[in-house]
Design an enzyme around this catalytic site. Structure first.
Site, short mmCIF file in Angstrom:
data_model
loop_
_atom_site.label_atom_id
_atom_site.label_comp_id
_atom_site.label_asym_id
_atom_site.label_seq_id
_atom_site.Cartn_x
_atom_site.Cartn_y
_atom_site.Cartn_z
N ASP A 56 0.82 -1.20 0.00
CA ASP A 56 0.00 0.00 0.00
C ASP A 56 0.86 1.26 0.00
OD1 ASP A 56 -2.37 -1.44 0.00
OD2 ASP A 56 -2.53 -1.47 2.18
N TYR A 116 6.69 -9.91 7.12
CA TYR A 116 6.57 -8.47 7.31
C TYR A 116 7.09 -8.08 8.69
CZ TYR A 116 3.40 -7.80 3.29
OH TYR A 116 2.85 -7.73 2.03
#
Length: 255
Positions: A56, A116
Site C-alpha cells: 500500500d 513483514y
C-alpha cells in the site's frame, strides 16, 4: 539463430514514502511504474513486470521479487544490467540481484512464504519519520506476544481483511508472529504463506488494543472467530510497515 525470450526475476528493495504503493496506478506514481519506465529506457521497448504482491501507499520493502520477460540477447552481462538499471531508478528504489528462471516461474503465485515487520517507537526521533510509528503510551509486550500465539496456524482471517477484495479465500497459514523489543521500541514480526489486503496493519492494531487496553490475550480468538472486520482493531499507519522476505522453492535466499 532465433533470439529467445527469457524470464528473469529481479530482487528489489524500496523506501515507499514517495509512492502510492507497488502497483501501477492511473493517476499516481507507483514503484512498479518507476521500474517499468527504467526498464523501457534501458531495453528500448515496453516491459511489463509482475510483483510478488502489492504494497500500500507508504509501505516499504526490504525484499520484493518481480518477474519480466525479455529477449535473451538483451542481457549480456547481468551485473552490468543491474548497475545500468539502478542508475536510471530514483535513489529510493534499488535492484539487488537478477535471476534467470524457467518460463513458467511466477513472482506472485509461486511464493511459498512472505514476512513483514511493523516498527513502533516511543520517543520523538527525526530519523524515524516515515519509517516507524511513534506511540505515546508503551503497550504490554508480554500480553501482545501471548495474543500473537493465537494467530499461528491455518485460519480464516476475514476479520483482518479489507472488504470486497477479489480473493478466492481468506484462509492463511501463519507460521511466526512475535514482538521484539528494540532500543527505540518494538518490532512486530509475522510470516505466513499469504496475506490479505490490510491484514498485517489490522493485526497490529488489534494486538495494540490488547497491549494498551484492559483486554486479555484470548480476546483475539473472539475477533478471529467473528470473521468481522468491525470487531478487529484500527488499521495502523502504513509508513511503519515493511515487506522483509519472500520465499520461492527455486531461489536461494542470500539473506
Amino acid at each position: 539463430m532465433k533470439d529467445t525470450i527469457q524470464r528473469f526475476f529481479l530482487e528489489i528493495a524500496y523506501e515507499g514514502t514517495a509512492y502510492h504503493g507497488w502497483q501501477v496506478q492511473n493517476n499516481a506514481i507507483s514503484v512498479q511504474q518507476r521500474l517499468n519506465d527504467g526498464l523501457r529506457i534501458l531495453l528500448r521497448t515496453p516491459i511489463e513486470t509482475t510483483g510478488a504482491g502489492r504494497t500500500d501507499t507508504g509501505v516499504h520493502a526490504k525484499q520484493l521479487y518481480v518477474h519480466m520477460d525479455v529477449l535473451e540477447s538483451s542481457i549480456k552481462d547481468p551485473g552490468h544490467f543491474i548497475h545500468a538499471l539502478n542508475a536510471l531508478l530514483p535513489a529510493d528504489i534499488a535492484i539487488k540481484r537478477m535471476i534467470a528462471t524457467n518460463p513458467q516461474a511466477h513472482a506472485r503465485f509461486d511464493a511459498t512464504e512472505r514476512s513483514y515487520e511493523y516498527h513502533i517507537h516511543f520517543s520523538k526521533d527525526p530519523f524515524l519519520v516515515n519509517r516507524s510509528w511513534q506511540l505515546r503510551d508503551i503497550p504490554n509486550v508480554d500480553r501482545m506476544n501471548a495474543a500473537a500465539e493465537f494467530l499461528l496456524g491455518k485460519q480464516d482471517f476475514s476479520c483482518f481483511s479489507k472488504s470486497n477484495t477479489q480473493v478466492f479465500t481468506n484462509i492463511c497459514t501463519v507460521s511466526h508472529a512475535q514482538w521484539e523489543k528494540t532500543e527505540a521500541g518494538y518490532i512486530f514480526h509475522i510470516t505466513a504463506d499469504r496475506f490479505l489486503r490490510n491484514m498485517v496493519r489490522a493485526i497490529v492494531g488489534t494486538l495494540l488494543e490488547i497491549g494498551l487496553k484492559d483486554k486479555s490475550p484470548e480476546y483475539i480468538q473472539d475477533v478471529i472467530r467473528s470473521k468481522d472486520r468491525a470487531k478487529a482493531g484500527t488499521s495502523v499507519p502504513a509508513h511503519a510497515l515493511y515487506l522483509t522476505r519472500v520465499v520461492y522453492p527455486y531461489i536461494n535466499d542470500t539473506h
